[in-house]
Scaffold this active site. Structure first.
Site, PDB file in Angstrom:
ATOM      1  N   LYS A 139      -9.918  -1.529  -3.973  1.00 50.60           N
ATOM      2  CA  LYS A 139      -9.602  -1.902  -5.147  1.00 50.60           C
ATOM      3  C   LYS A 139      -9.175  -3.502  -5.105  1.00 50.60           C
ATOM      4  O   LYS A 139      -9.595  -4.471  -5.924  1.00 50.60           O
ATOM      5  CB  LYS A 139      -8.360  -1.347  -5.811  1.00 50.60           C
ATOM      6  CG  LYS A 139      -8.761  -0.028  -6.592  1.00 50.60           C
ATOM      7  CD  LYS A 139      -7.567   0.682  -7.179  1.00 50.60           C
ATOM      8  CE  LYS A 139      -7.819   2.053  -7.826  1.00 50.60           C
ATOM      9  NZ  LYS A 139      -8.710   2.046  -8.769  1.00 50.60           N
ATOM     10  N   SER A 159      -4.169  -1.436  -9.542  1.00 49.74           N
ATOM     11  CA  SER A 159      -3.039  -0.817  -9.181  1.00 49.74           C
ATOM     12  C   SER A 159      -1.853  -1.651  -8.282  1.00 49.74           C
ATOM     13  O   SER A 159      -2.514  -2.259  -7.253  1.00 49.74           O
ATOM     14  CB  SER A 159      -3.496   0.544  -8.333  1.00 49.74           C
ATOM     15  OG  SER A 159      -2.284   1.103  -8.116  1.00 49.74           O
ATOM     16  N   PRO A 180      -1.296  -2.260   3.392  1.00 47.72           N
ATOM     17  CA  PRO A 180      -2.402  -1.440   3.804  1.00 47.72           C
ATOM     18  C   PRO A 180      -2.039   0.044   4.238  1.00 47.72           C
ATOM     19  O   PRO A 180      -2.839   0.911   4.343  1.00 47.72           O
ATOM     20  CB  PRO A 180      -2.615  -2.048   5.120  1.00 47.72           C
ATOM     21  CG  PRO A 180      -2.257  -3.631   5.080  1.00 47.72           C
ATOM     22  CD  PRO A 180      -0.772  -3.415   4.338  1.00 47.72           C
ATOM     23  N   ASP A 181      -0.627   0.203   4.657  1.00 46.39           N
ATOM     24  CA  ASP A 181      -0.383   1.506   5.065  1.00 46.39           C
ATOM     25  C   ASP A 181       0.198   2.534   3.914  1.00 46.39           C
ATOM     26  O   ASP A 181       1.018   3.277   3.869  1.00 46.39           O
ATOM     27  CB  ASP A 181       0.903   1.365   5.915  1.00 46.39           C
ATOM     28  CG  ASP A 181       0.549   0.731   7.156  1.00 46.39           C
ATOM     29  OD1 ASP A 181      -0.682   0.827   7.517  1.00 46.39           O
ATOM     30  OD2 ASP A 181       1.241  -0.141   7.858  1.00 46.39           O
ATOM     31  N   HIS A 182      -0.075   1.735   2.550  1.00 48.82           N
ATOM     32  CA  HIS A 182       0.515   2.576   1.423  1.00 48.82           C
ATOM     33  C   HIS A 182      -0.051   3.988   1.526  1.00 48.82           C
ATOM     34  O   HIS A 182      -1.424   4.268   1.803  1.00 48.82           O
ATOM     35  CB  HIS A 182      -0.292   1.991   0.177  1.00 48.82           C
ATOM     36  CG  HIS A 182       0.586   2.173  -1.236  1.00 48.82           C
ATOM     37  ND1 HIS A 182       0.232   3.477  -1.831  1.00 48.82           N
ATOM     38  CD2 HIS A 182       1.644   1.652  -1.750  1.00 48.82           C
ATOM     39  CE1 HIS A 182       0.973   3.886  -2.779  1.00 48.82           C
ATOM     40  NE2 HIS A 182       1.904   2.726  -2.811  1.00 48.82           N
TER      41      HIS A 182
END
Length: 253
Positions: free
Chosen positions: A155, A133, A139-141
């Protein structure tokens, strides 16, 4: 039958996996299809044929029978968050999402994918296509907050493991998935989540499925990783030439 490549798609009862399985079955002049699902219900959902295996990717021994004798592997397994019970849409607010016990991204997207890669390597598989994806560079998605699962982190860890495995690979980091018709759009490849800043950041599942199958056919797709999005339908000519599309990709990760 000439020696056709046998291709196993895992996560074959999932929304994108079942499209890949169906496409492989339709192209029986090019491929011998196999599917791996987690449950008997999943097997029934996609037709219940003998070429569909039931196994748990968290347990490598249970997936070995499906992997024996295959030439290529398409990995479409993914942890799926469930809505927490008791959400009342009439009261406003947002639903909470949770992962079921044992079905967290760490177990499914990391350990489960690592198990598939390891088993495939032992079995001498010649090509692994992994669908990931977009969003993994951040990292803060927000997706990482879902059920505190850090899904994109795990992932990406699996993607890195595949890239380091020595087995020829193609990593397809799909944009936002649409349940729309395939083959009607121009597909766009990118890297490092740059497409997320554009209006080409979504893609029909059927086009992701097609890209998986096309990747099996072209050397140009091997040892490559790319983001995949699309232009809006009707705005440009649909992609037909995947060899050229894959040739535009230069990044290995």
């Amino acid at each position: 039958m000439a020696n056709l490549p046998t291709v196993l798609v895992t996560g074959a009862s999932g929304r994108t996996g079942q499209i890949v399985y169906k496409k492989l079955k339709e192209r029986s002049e090019k491929f011998v299809a196999k599917g791996l699902v987690r449950t008997p219900e999943g097997k029934e959902k996609i037709g219940g044929e003998a070429d569909v295996f039931i196994g748990d990717i968290r347990d490598v021994d249970s997936i070995n029978p499906a992997i024996q004798g295959i030439d290529a592997l398409v990995i479409l397994t993914s942890a799926v968050p469930k809505m927490k019970p008791g959400f009342d849409p009439t009261k406003g607010g947002r639903p909470e999402f949770i992962f079921e016990d044992g079905q967290y991204p760490e177990q499914v997207d990391w350990i489960g994918q690592r198990n598939q890669i390891d088993a495939a390597k032992v079995a001498g598989v010649k090509h692994i296509v992994l669908v990931g994806s977009m969003g993994g560079t951040n990292p803060d998605h927000p997706l990482n907050k879902l059920g505190n699962g850090n899904i994109l982190v795990w992932k990406r860890k699996a993607e890195q493991y595949l890239a380091d495995s020595g087995t020829p690979y193609t990593i397809i980091r799909a944009g936002g998935l649409l349940d729309k018709e395939g083959g009607a759009r121009e597909l766009i490849v990118g890297k490092d989540d740059e497409l997320l800043q554009t209006d080409t950041k979504t893609i029909p599942r059927a086009d992701v499925a097609e890209a998986c199958i096309q990747a099996l056919l072209f050397e140009e797709a091997k040892f490559k990783a790319f983001d995949l999005g699309s232009k809006a339908e009707g705005t440009s000519a649909p992609t037909k030439d995947f060899k050229t599309l894959f040739s535009q990709v230069t990044s290995r990760f």
